[in-house]
Design a protein around this motif. Structure first.
Motif, mmCIF file in Angstrom:
data_model
loop_
_atom_site.group_PDB
_atom_site.id
_atom_site.type_symbol
_atom_site.label_atom_id
_atom_site.label_comp_id
_atom_site.label_asym_id
_atom_site.label_seq_id
_atom_site.Cartn_x
_atom_site.Cartn_y
_atom_site.Cartn_z
ATOM 1 N N SER A 145 39.779 43.774 30.807
ATOM 2 C CA SER A 145 39.053 43.287 29.644
ATOM 3 C C SER A 145 37.775 44.074 29.436
ATOM 4 O O SER A 145 37.426 44.450 28.327
ATOM 5 C CB SER A 145 38.742 41.796 29.802
ATOM 6 N N GLN A 146 37.050 44.363 30.518
ATOM 7 C CA GLN A 146 35.794 45.078 30.407
ATOM 8 C C GLN A 146 36.017 46.541 30.027
ATOM 9 O O GLN A 146 35.229 47.124 29.305
ATOM 10 C CB GLN A 146 35.030 44.985 31.733
ATOM 11 N N SER A 147 37.103 47.136 30.502
ATOM 12 C CA SER A 147 37.330 48.557 30.256
ATOM 13 C C SER A 147 37.568 48.839 28.770
ATOM 14 O O SER A 147 37.366 49.961 28.328
ATOM 15 C CB SER A 147 38.533 49.041 31.070
ATOM 16 N N ASP A 169 40.082 36.123 24.445
ATOM 17 C CA ASP A 169 41.263 36.955 24.700
ATOM 18 C C ASP A 169 41.222 38.204 23.829
ATOM 19 O O ASP A 169 40.765 38.162 22.678
ATOM 20 C CB ASP A 169 42.542 36.172 24.398
ATOM 21 N N LYS A 170 41.702 39.303 24.372
ATOM 22 C CA LYS A 170 41.780 40.545 23.620
ATOM 23 C C LYS A 170 43.238 40.846 23.319
ATOM 24 O O LYS A 170 44.133 40.514 24.098
ATOM 25 C CB LYS A 170 41.145 41.694 24.405
ATOM 26 N N ILE A 203 41.722 44.044 19.053
ATOM 27 C CA ILE A 203 41.098 42.816 18.559
ATOM 28 C C ILE A 203 40.336 42.164 19.706
ATOM 29 O O ILE A 203 40.927 41.683 20.666
ATOM 30 C CB ILE A 203 42.152 41.842 18.000
ATOM 31 N N ASN A 204 39.009 42.156 19.582
ATOM 32 C CA ASN A 204 38.167 41.559 20.609
ATOM 33 C C ASN A 204 37.653 40.181 20.210
ATOM 34 O O ASN A 204 36.859 39.594 20.926
ATOM 35 C CB ASN A 204 36.961 42.461 20.895
ATOM 36 N N GLU A 253 54.421 46.351 18.515
ATOM 37 C CA GLU A 253 54.316 45.592 19.761
ATOM 38 C C GLU A 253 52.902 45.045 19.918
ATOM 39 O O GLU A 253 51.920 45.747 19.642
ATOM 40 C CB GLU A 253 54.662 46.471 20.955
ATOM 41 N N ALA A 254 52.810 43.790 20.344
ATOM 42 C CA ALA A 254 51.516 43.143 20.565
ATOM 43 C C ALA A 254 51.351 42.813 22.037
ATOM 44 O O ALA A 254 52.264 42.277 22.670
ATOM 45 C CB ALA A 254 51.402 41.880 19.725
ATOM 46 N N GLU A 255 50.164 43.144 22.579
ATOM 47 C CA GLU A 255 49.816 42.805 23.947
ATOM 48 C C GLU A 255 48.579 41.916 23.934
ATOM 49 O O GLU A 255 47.714 42.058 23.066
ATOM 50 C CB GLU A 255 49.509 44.059 24.768
ATOM 51 N N ILE A 256 48.492 41.031 24.895
ATOM 52 C CA ILE A 256 47.313 40.187 25.039
ATOM 53 C C ILE A 256 46.732 40.361 26.427
ATOM 54 O O ILE A 256 47.464 40.472 27.422
ATOM 55 C CB ILE A 256 47.649 38.695 24.771
#
Length: 233
Positions: free
Chosen positions: A114-116, A44-45, A58-59, A102-105
């Motif tokens: 995810s790839q972008s 998850d990113k 965060i990768n 703010e945090a996004e997952i």
């Protein structure tokens, strides 16, 4: 006046509570960790924003992640992340760090998004990336308030820091002294072993040559006796 202040604070807390935000109040100069209250999977990113400006990508691994300095470089060398949980830590926090976070997952099963985020593995810390739309799911909103320390608290913090520095310096001195002491002991032990071996070797040589010396002394005594009594021969 105190009643109005209390009611205002209560209203702010209720307001944030209605919209699902957390409110965190910290003292200037302290460290604060912002958590997400979720379980992050390995692939998850996560994205962290401060006032709609990205400050962390965060990768799951430092080599493919990035911590941004933010506008005016206000977050430079102040951000740390836990790559397993996605928690964000701000060290030595200042008034300029107060605001909305703010945090996004982006779930690992998501396609495209995810790839972008992973095309360019090189991290440009100075890059300013504004949030124009959600790239993933918003999982946390936190409002951080920063309060000034009183003179007593500032003095206490300064004293604690000074004590830590003095303890560190003392430890270094003791370590250096102990190192010199150990070195001297080792040198003395080596010299002692060398001296003992030489002494033992010399004594062994003397013991080995002792019978020869005794025989030579006996022959010398016999010769002296013969010279003193020639008529007895």
């Amino acid at each position: 006046m105190m009643g109005c202040s209390f009611l205002l604070t209560l209203f702010v807390l209720l307001l944030h509570g209605v919209f699902g935000d957390d409110v965190v109040t910290v003292m200037e100069g302290d460290t604060v960790t912002l958590n997400t209250d979720i379980t992050k999977k390995e692939h998850d990113k996560m994205l962290w924003y401060f006032e709609d400006t990205r400050i962390a990508l965060i990768n799951g691994h430092p080599n493919t992640s990035c911590l941004y300095d933010g506008e005016d470089g206000r977050f430079r060398d102040r951000l740390k992340v836990d790559y397993e949980t996605g928690f964000l830590t701000i060290t030595d926090i200042r008034f300029e760090h107060a605001g909305d976070y703010e945090a996004e997952i982006i779930r690992s099963q998501s396609s495209g998004k995810s790839q972008s985020l992973n095309r360019n593995r090189k991290c440009d810390r100075t890059k300013i990336i504004q949030k124009t739309s959600n790239l993933g799911e918003t999982i946390k909103k936190i409002s951080v308030n920063v309060e000034a320390k009183t003179e007593e608290e500032s003095y206490k913090t300064e004293k604690e820091n000074r004590t830590k520095e003095e303890s560190y310096s003392t430890g270094k001195i003791l370590a250096g002294t102990c190192g010199v002491g150990v070195l001297l002991v080792v040198v003395a032990a080596v010299l002692g072993v060398i001296y003992y071996r030489r002494w033992r070797s010399r004594n062994a040589g003397m013991e080995k040559n002792k019978p020869d010396r005794l025989l030579e002394d006996q022959r010398k005594d016999d010769s002296d006796v013969s010279c003193e009594n020639p008529s007895s021969v």
